[in-house]
Write a protein that holds these residues in place. Structure first.
Motif, PDB file in Angstrom:
ATOM      1  N   THR A   1       0.914  -1.281  -0.019  1.00 16.74           N
ATOM      2  CA  THR A   1      -0.254   0.039  -0.111  1.00 16.74           C
ATOM      3  C   THR A   1       0.998   1.137   0.005  1.00 16.74           C
ATOM      4  O   THR A   1       0.774   2.261  -0.616  1.00 16.74           O
ATOM      5  CB  THR A   1      -1.088   0.015   1.143  1.00 16.74           C
ATOM      6  OG1 THR A   1      -1.850  -1.324   1.265  1.00 16.74           O
ATOM      7  CG2 THR A   1      -1.929   1.183   1.379  1.00 16.74           C
ATOM      8  N   ALA A   2       2.124   1.240   0.740  1.00 19.80           N
ATOM      9  CA  ALA A   2       2.993   2.366   0.762  1.00 19.80           C
ATOM     10  C   ALA A   2       3.383   2.840  -0.757  1.00 19.80           C
ATOM     11  O   ALA A   2       3.562   3.778  -0.984  1.00 19.80           O
ATOM     12  CB  ALA A   2       3.921   2.073   1.777  1.00 19.80           C
ATOM     13  N   ARG A   3       3.877   1.458  -1.411  1.00 19.85           N
ATOM     14  CA  ARG A   3       4.427   1.446  -2.804  1.00 19.85           C
ATOM     15  C   ARG A   3       3.384   2.171  -3.767  1.00 19.85           C
ATOM     16  O   ARG A   3       3.671   3.135  -4.380  1.00 19.85           O
ATOM     17  CB  ARG A   3       4.765   0.265  -2.960  1.00 19.85           C
ATOM     18  CG  ARG A   3       5.557   0.234  -4.485  1.00 19.85           C
ATOM     19  CD  ARG A   3       5.822  -1.152  -4.786  1.00 19.85           C
ATOM     20  NE  ARG A   3       6.861  -1.247  -5.848  1.00 19.85           N
ATOM     21  CZ  ARG A   3       6.600  -1.305  -7.409  1.00 19.85           C
ATOM     22  NH1 ARG A   3       5.063  -1.253  -7.580  1.00 19.85           N
ATOM     23  NH2 ARG A   3       7.618  -1.211  -8.256  1.00 19.85           N
ATOM     24  N   GLN A   4       2.141   1.679  -3.380  1.00 21.23           N
ATOM     25  CA  GLN A   4       1.023   2.307  -4.487  1.00 21.23           C
ATOM     26  C   GLN A   4       0.728   3.965  -4.146  1.00 21.23           C
ATOM     27  O   GLN A   4       0.345   4.678  -5.108  1.00 21.23           O
ATOM     28  CB  GLN A   4      -0.455   1.396  -4.336  1.00 21.23           C
ATOM     29  CG  GLN A   4      -1.372   1.865  -5.300  1.00 21.23           C
ATOM     30  CD  GLN A   4      -0.889   1.776  -6.786  1.00 21.23           C
ATOM     31  OE1 GLN A   4      -0.365   1.026  -7.107  1.00 21.23           O
ATOM     32  NE2 GLN A   4      -1.233   3.013  -7.563  1.00 21.23           N
TER      33      GLN A   4
ATOM     34  N   GLU B   1      13.549   2.251  -2.524  1.00 23.16           N
ATOM     35  CA  GLU B   1      13.816   1.765  -1.198  1.00 23.16           C
ATOM     36  C   GLU B   1      12.834   0.724  -0.865  1.00 23.16           C
ATOM     37  O   GLU B   1      13.149  -0.523  -0.183  1.00 23.16           O
ATOM     38  CB  GLU B   1      13.604   2.885   0.086  1.00 23.16           C
ATOM     39  CG  GLU B   1      14.928   3.696  -0.170  1.00 23.16           C
ATOM     40  CD  GLU B   1      14.773   5.173   0.816  1.00 23.16           C
ATOM     41  OE1 GLU B   1      13.949   4.831   1.801  1.00 23.16           O
ATOM     42  OE2 GLU B   1      15.419   5.977   0.690  1.00 23.16           O
ATOM     43  N   ILE B   2      11.727   0.796  -1.280  1.00 23.38           N
ATOM     44  CA  ILE B   2      10.771  -0.310  -0.798  1.00 23.38           C
ATOM     45  C   ILE B   2      10.817  -1.567  -1.778  1.00 23.38           C
ATOM     46  O   ILE B   2      10.757  -2.705  -1.033  1.00 23.38           O
ATOM     47  CB  ILE B   2       9.094   0.236  -1.101  1.00 23.38           C
ATOM     48  CG1 ILE B   2       8.539   1.344  -0.137  1.00 23.38           C
ATOM     49  CG2 ILE B   2       8.036  -0.831  -1.252  1.00 23.38           C
ATOM     50  CD1 ILE B   2       7.317   1.897  -0.305  1.00 23.38           C
ATOM     51  N   ASP B   3      11.429  -1.163  -2.896  1.00 22.45           N
ATOM     52  CA  ASP B   3      11.464  -2.467  -3.855  1.00 22.45           C
ATOM     53  C   ASP B   3      12.899  -3.413  -3.285  1.00 22.45           C
ATOM     54  O   ASP B   3      13.156  -4.490  -3.284  1.00 22.45           O
ATOM     55  CB  ASP B   3      11.813  -2.212  -5.153  1.00 22.45           C
ATOM     56  CG  ASP B   3      10.327  -1.902  -5.977  1.00 22.45           C
ATOM     57  OD1 ASP B   3       9.530  -2.599  -5.359  1.00 22.45           O
ATOM     58  OD2 ASP B   3      10.406  -1.029  -6.727  1.00 22.45           O
ATOM     59  N   MET B   4      13.766  -2.540  -2.782  1.00 19.16           N
ATOM     60  CA  MET B   4      15.070  -3.010  -1.974  1.00 19.16           C
ATOM     61  C   MET B   4      14.536  -3.969  -0.857  1.00 19.16           C
ATOM     62  O   MET B   4      15.007  -5.028  -0.637  1.00 19.16           O
ATOM     63  CB  MET B   4      15.969  -2.203  -1.389  1.00 19.16           C
ATOM     64  CG  MET B   4      16.880  -1.206  -2.708  1.00 19.16           C
ATOM     65  SD  MET B   4      17.923  -2.292  -3.573  1.00 19.16           S
ATOM     66  CE  MET B   4      19.087  -2.525  -2.236  1.00 19.16           C
TER      67      MET B   4
END
Length: 776
Positions: free
Chosen positions: A596-599, A627-630
């Motif tokens: 949800t943060a990524r979206q 950073e989220i994908d990491m």
């Protein structure tokens, strides 16, 4: 006296940083500081001119560029930028002169392409400039573009014919036939000259119509006596503002002002479409919208208001949406088609810079249709906004709120004659050219308020109302709050609500008292109700303030944050909306809800396109997404985000290091080394040799097994004349080659060390002999 170079460099760097972030006021301040050290520095002056242009302080920007032109009279850029400023100001003759000067200077500097662009821009302002056509003909001929040269010669011949010089016109056409014998265009022109037929005048080249439309708009506001400033009533004044805003949409964003880095960050016409602002127009639709806007301005300045309204309606039907359109269209329709104008003006009234005049137009429509109660309400709303301009800035919002019980009391009136009298009185006060001066004199007749009370409204002089009781009650409530007597203050507030139930500031005061008493949930419920009522009234600014107060009390209230986000976006407060996106995403991060943060970040990235600081926002948001994908171990996707960031900020060593390390981690060693080599080349091109060394050392710290990096580090040391450090890196590399059995590479590396003449040369020669024996 020479200035301080260190202070100058520091101020310039801070100015560049602020300009990158499109903080133009800060940028201008830093560039001014740089100019205090070196007042005639061309780069500092040019950058100050850019900042002032972005701030739309065109007059001062013009003076700055004039200074640059005096310092560097052979530089075409100042003249070019002055031409653009004159265009923005609607001063076509000056724009043409400056544009011609810039084109000549470009030609003198042998920048032919820029010269051609300059002459074509001059012709877009006035297609009958003989010099521009003749210069273009000469340039095209020398470039071997004979067809283009002939077209420009024919234009010159046409202008000569219309000026009465037939002989000169014939000479020009004959020369065109000499360039291209048998040219159909030149042959036809020659026949027309022989038979006395008038040749068609040159047509305006295709391009932006902004300068012409702006000149027409500016002509409207020109005072009859040039030594007196124009004076207008609120409707005429706002009409002028709307036309200027519409005309500005017709300008092509000049790259020489915005630069490649910032031109994409401007809010283009696509961001002004109805909906979320994410709709992308196809080129043909965009062209049609701009055409209708341009024709609407031209028609309106010629007094053809019906035609202007039709053009604006067509632009709106294509999806164009802008408060200037709402006001201008509503104003044009108000007289002849009032019912059609009403819903459009109700949209315009929500935007502060158009509210006052929109209320006046709505009031006039209601009055003409005998709807005197609605007319009186609209007139009071207009007076509320006008009255606020007569007090200090910090008192304005409070004064505007004081009008709520007055308007509520008026809504209970039923006497038609009293309502008409109220309307006529306010109309007489506001529909006049000197309305500001008049209201200021009226305010002087009011008694001064007590220290704890808000300012008295001018409306209290017009009708009997209970506004004085509300003002006194607010003063008492504040006194009790300062004394800590919250219960007594709450009782006073409830008493005041009995005779001003719709006065929302009183409800806000009650909510604040509930907070002070520790009743947070009750306060939040009251705030939510007040925010909803403000929103229904169309007072989005007040609703937003209340929602922000709720979030202060309850930071985890995501529903309120989303409501605030939606309202900020609708009001065009894009940067504030993006800040809310960041806070919402941070909340989901704390909950470890990465998806949800990524979206949320992705949604913010779409909205960021509408911000004037889009590049800065994009860089920041892409970083969060990476950073989220990491964290999700989606390294390849993170790498794509980092690469997008690199295109926005190519000289960031930390970012480059991440890209290199990630490429190594996903097994793309070739791409990683290519990234290293590219960035080393950039840094060395900027003479930042030490930065290049630290860049490679940083990657080696994270990827010590990538021994080829020692080769690049050694080369950097050698080019920086740091021989001992280069030998150390080559030694490490030679040892690695030997241990891995690559004796040939190890031998070559040791030979390279010996060539550098190290202090222990004999030891390396002995190592070289052993390597040769080991490698056969």
């Amino acid at each position: 006296m020479a200035g301080d170079q260190k202070r100058f460099d520091e101020a310039m760097n801070k100015g560049h940083s602020a300009a990158w972030d499109q903080e133009w006021e800060q940028a201008a301040r830093y560039y001014r500081a740089a100019l205090e050290e070196y007042p005639d520095h061309p780069a500092a002056l040019s950058n100050l001119g850019l900042a002032l242009f972005e701030l739309q302080d065109f007059d001062e920007a013009l003076q700055v560029y004039k200074r640059v032109a005096l310092i560097n009279p052979e530089d075409p850029i100042p003249a070019e930028k002055m031409a653009r400023i004159f265009e923005r100001q609607g001063r076509l003759n000056e724009a043409i002169r400056a544009g011609m000067q810039a084109a000549e200077l470009h030609l003198k500097a042998r920048d032919v392409e820029k010269s051609i662009e300059g002459w074509q821009r001059v012709l877009s302002l006035n297609p009958e400039i003989f010099t521009a056509h003749s210069r273009l003909a000469l340039i095209y001929e020398r470039l071997g573009k004979k067809a283009e040269a002939v077209s420009e010669l024919i234009a010159c011949a046409s202008l000569m014919q219309h000026a009465g010089d037939i002989q000169k016109a014939q000479q020009i056409v004959l020369y065109a036939l000499k360039l291209i014998p048998g040219s159909a265009e030149a042959t036809q022109a020659f026949q027309m000259l022989k038979t006395g037929q008038p040749m068609p005048k040159p047509l305006r080249p295709r391009g932006g119509t902004g300068p012409m439309r702006m000149a027409e708009v500016k002509q409207l506001e020109a005072p009859q006596q040039t030594n007196q400033p124009p004076s207008m009533d609120p409707i005429a004044e706002t009409r002028q503002r709307a036309l200027i805003q519409l005309a500005e949409l017709l300008f092509d964003t000049p790259e020489e002002f915005s630069g490649a880095e910032t031109s994409s960050s401007r809010r283009g016409i696509n961001a002004l479409m109805r909906g979320t602002g994410e709709l992308v127009l196809d080129p043909s639709t965009r062209t049609r919208v701009l055409l209708h806007i341009g024709q609407a301005i031209e028609s309106q300045t010629m007094g053809q208001e019906k035609q202007a309204a039709e053009e604006l309606e067509r632009a709106y039907d294509l999806g164009f949406s802008h408060p200037a359109l709402y006001f201008d269209l509503g104003m044009l329709l108000a007289e002849k088609q009032p019912q059609k104008a009403l819903p459009i003006l109700l949209k315009a009234v929500k935007h502060p810079e158009f509210s006052l005049a929109s209320y006046l137009l709505l009031a006039k429509i209601y009055y003409r249709t005998d709807n005197y109660k609605e007319a009186a309400t609209a007139y009071l709303q207009a007076l509320r906004l006008a009255d606020a301009e007569t007090v200090a800035l910090e008192q304005r919002e409070e004064l505007r709120q004081i009008y709520e019980p007055i308007i509520e009391a008026q809504a209970q009136m039923s006497d038609i004659q009293s309502l008409k009298t109220l309307c006529d009185t306010i109309a007489d006060q506001l529909l006049r050219a000197d309305w500001r001066e008049f209201l200021a004199k009226v305010r002087e007749q009011l008694p001064p308020p007590s220290p704890q009370s808000p300012p008295s409204p001018l409306a209290s002089l017009l009708l009997e109302s209970r506004s004085s009781e509300v003002i006194e009650a607010i003063g008492r409530i504040r006194d009790f709050m300062q004394q800590g007597k919250y219960r007594t203050a709450l009782e006073e507030a409830h008493y005041a609500i009995d005779f001003a139930p719709t006065y929302l500031p009183l409800h806000v005061q009650i909510a604040e008292l509930l907070v002070a008493s520790g009743q947070i949930q009750e306060a939040i419920a009251k705030y939510q109700l007040v925010a909803d009522l403000y929103n229904v009234r169309g007072e989005a600014g007040q609703a937003i303030q209340i929602l922000e107060r709720i979030i202060q009390l309850s930071p985890a209230d995501i529903n309120t944050r989303k409501k605030l986000l939606r309202m900020l976006t609708e009001q065009g407060r894009i940067d504030d909306a993006l800040k809310q996106y960041l806070e919402i995403a941070d909340f989901y991060n704390q909950l470890a809800d990465l998806d949800t943060a990524r979206q949320t970040y992705l949604d913010a990235l779409k909205l960021a396109q509408q911000s004037r600081r889009s590049r800065q926002w994009a860089y920041q948001l892409l970083g969060y997404l990476a950073e989220i994908d990491m964290q999700r171990l989606e390294w390849r996707q993170a790498l794509r985000f980092y690469e997008q960031m690199r295109s926005l900020q190519p000289n960031d060593p930390t970012l480059r290091t991440r890209i290199v390390v990630l490429n190594f981690q996903v097994g793309q060693d070739k791409a990683a080394y290519l990234e290293v080599d590219n960035f080393i080349s950039i840094l060395e091109g900027l003479h930042q040799h030490e930065a290049a060394i630290q860049f490679v050392k940083g990657i080696l710290f994270e990827q010590p097994e990538k021994f080829e990096l020692h080769r690049r580090l050694a080369d950097l040391y050698k080019r920086s004349q740091q021989i001992a450090e280069a030998i150390s890196e080559l030694d490490t590399l030679a040892e690695h080659y030997a241990e891995s059995g690559n004796y040939e590479a190890s031998i070559l590396t040791v030979q390279e060390i010996i060539h550098l003449n190290p202090p222990n040369r004999q030891a390396y020669e002995a190592v070289l002999e052993r390597l040769r024996r080991a490698g056969g």
